[in-house]
Design a protein around this motif. Structure first.
Motif, short mmCIF file in Angstrom:
data_model
loop_
_atom_site.label_atom_id
_atom_site.label_comp_id
_atom_site.label_asym_id
_atom_site.label_seq_id
_atom_site.Cartn_x
_atom_site.Cartn_y
_atom_site.Cartn_z
N ASN A 14 0.85 -1.20 0.00
CA ASN A 14 0.00 0.00 0.00
C ASN A 14 0.88 1.25 0.00
OD1 ASN A 14 -2.37 1.55 0.16
ND2 ASN A 14 -2.38 1.52 2.40
N LYS A 15 1.88 1.23 -0.90
CA LYS A 15 2.90 2.28 -0.91
C LYS A 15 2.32 3.66 -1.11
CE LYS A 15 6.61 -0.73 -2.62
NZ LYS A 15 7.58 -0.97 -3.72
N GLN A 16 1.35 3.78 -2.00
CA GLN A 16 0.78 5.08 -2.29
C GLN A 16 -0.24 5.52 -1.25
OE1 GLN A 16 2.06 6.88 -4.78
NE2 GLN A 16 3.43 5.15 -5.22
N GLY A 17 -1.03 4.57 -0.79
CA GLY A 17 -2.13 4.91 0.11
C GLY A 17 -1.73 5.11 1.55
N TYR A 18 -0.68 4.41 1.98
CA TYR A 18 -0.32 4.50 3.41
C TYR A 18 0.08 5.92 3.82
CZ TYR A 18 1.27 2.87 7.96
OH TYR A 18 1.40 2.67 9.32
N PRO A 19 0.94 6.61 3.05
CA PRO A 19 1.27 8.00 3.45
C PRO A 19 0.06 8.93 3.40
CG PRO A 19 2.90 7.15 1.90
CD PRO A 19 1.74 6.19 1.89
N GLN A 20 -0.94 8.55 2.60
CA GLN A 20 -2.14 9.37 2.48
C GLN A 20 -3.19 9.03 3.53
OE1 GLN A 20 -2.06 11.88 0.31
NE2 GLN A 20 -0.01 11.16 -0.30
N LYS A 21 -2.87 8.08 4.40
CA LYS A 21 -3.78 7.64 5.47
C LYS A 21 -5.12 7.16 4.90
CE LYS A 21 -1.81 10.99 8.74
NZ LYS A 21 -2.11 12.13 9.65
N GLU A 50 -7.10 1.45 4.32
CA GLU A 50 -6.26 0.32 4.73
C GLU A 50 -5.22 0.76 5.75
OE1 GLU A 50 -3.21 -3.04 2.91
OE2 GLU A 50 -4.27 -1.68 1.56
N ALA A 51 -4.64 1.92 5.55
CA ALA A 51 -3.63 2.42 6.48
C ALA A 51 -4.23 2.59 7.88
CB ALA A 51 -3.07 3.76 5.99
N MET A 52 -5.45 3.11 7.95
CA MET A 52 -6.10 3.32 9.24
C MET A 52 -6.43 1.99 9.92
SD MET A 52 -6.19 6.53 9.93
CE MET A 52 -4.51 6.40 9.29
N VAL A 53 -6.87 1.02 9.12
CA VAL A 53 -7.16 -0.30 9.69
C VAL A 53 -5.89 -0.91 10.30
CG1 VAL A 53 -7.80 -2.68 9.14
CG2 VAL A 53 -9.14 -0.78 8.22
N VAL A 54 -4.79 -0.85 9.54
CA VAL A 54 -3.53 -1.41 10.03
C VAL A 54 -3.06 -0.69 11.29
CG1 VAL A 54 -1.08 -1.70 9.50
CG2 VAL A 54 -2.80 -2.24 7.78
N ASN A 55 -3.14 0.62 11.31
CA ASN A 55 -2.70 1.38 12.48
C ASN A 55 -3.55 1.06 13.71
OD1 ASN A 55 -0.73 2.53 10.96
ND2 ASN A 55 -1.59 4.59 10.92
N PHE A 56 -4.86 0.92 13.52
CA PHE A 56 -5.72 0.61 14.66
C PHE A 56 -5.49 -0.82 15.16
CE2 PHE A 56 -8.31 4.41 13.67
CZ PHE A 56 -8.46 4.89 14.96
N ILE A 57 -5.17 -1.73 14.24
CA ILE A 57 -4.80 -3.08 14.68
C ILE A 57 -3.59 -2.99 15.61
CG2 ILE A 57 -3.86 -5.31 13.96
CD1 ILE A 57 -5.43 -4.98 11.34
#
Length: 246
Positions: A191-198, A201-208
């Motif tokens: 998720n290279k492009q989406g993770y820096p943009q929060k 998927e990035a939010m789900v991973v961070n909350f996990i």
């Protein structure tokens, strides 16, 4: 947090369970919604890799943490009751071990059966995870032998108990550390492009990750300043013997 203050203790235990369940459920949601789900049974690539984060989170973190708390949640009343708790503890840990092995196999299959094969165990995530897995295997084997069957002498059990408890907590911390690194690695790589943009998927991973941290922190609450009857009963005979000899 004394185990005999049942209202406060059980309230804390419930909060710990909620965070652990949320971590497991959100890991499943992450895999199903963002990583293509799982495949039941063996495939041409062996066990589907997507089972790896699910099984390791469920087994080596959630079930393992609960297995370690069994004596806190259900204080042993007498020797026969304590034996039943020991058997329950051993069974939960055995199930955890089986789930962990399948989860590890999924990771190795995704590397060894790829075309071309991918290298194994080169990341810090894999190093910490292997350490946790190996320590858990040794911990279970030694704990079963020392405290259940054939059961070591009271003197040896009294020496081993503090180490058993220490490494039990350490393994859970290592497992959570490995999971945090593994979730982050997968998120960054896929998720290279989406993770820096929060993105979602990035939010789900961070909350996990947050729930995993809360679970391991909360898992230590029930043992703070508790008077473990397991330790007292296992060391009582040794102390009496030592005093008699002295």
């Amino acid at each position: 947090l004394n185990i005999y203050n049942r209202r406060l203790f059980l309230g804390s235990f419930l909060a710990v369970e909620v965070t652990g369940l949320l971590a497991v459920i959100m890991t499943i949601v992450w895999v199903v919604q963002f990583k293509g789900g799982v495949v039941w049974g063996a495939t041409e690539m062996g066990i589907s890799f997507n089972w790896h984060p699910i099984l390791m989170t469920l087994g080596l973190i959630f079930l393992y943490g609960n297995g370690a708390l069994i004596y806190r949640v259900i204080p042993p009343r007498n020797d026969s009751h304590k034996l039943g708790l020991k058997i329950g503890h051993a069974i939960v840990m055995m199930i955890t071990f089986i789930i962990m092995v399948i989860g590890l196999q999924a990771a190795f299959d995704s590397h060894n059966l790829a075309t071309p094969p991918k290298p194994n165990t080169y990341t810090l995530h894999s190093w910490v995870g292997i350490i946790a897995a190996l320590l858990f295997g040794l911990q279970w084997a030694l704990g079963f032998s020392a405290f259940l069957f054939p059961k070591f002498s009271p003197e040896i059990r009294s020496i081993l108990m503090p180490f058993h408890q220490y490494f039990g907590s350490s393994i859970l911390c290592l497992a959570v550390a490995a999971a945090l690194m593994g979730h982050l690695e997968k998120a960054l790589w896929s998720n290279k492009q989406g993770y820096p943009q929060k993105n979602s998927e990035a939010m789900v991973v961070n909350f996990i990750g947050v729930f995993l941290v809360l679970f391991v922190m909360g898992g230590h609450l029930p043992s703070v300043e508790s008077s473990s009857k397991e330790t007292l009963l296992d060391t009582e005979l040794y102390e009496i013997t030592f005093q008699t000899k002295g």
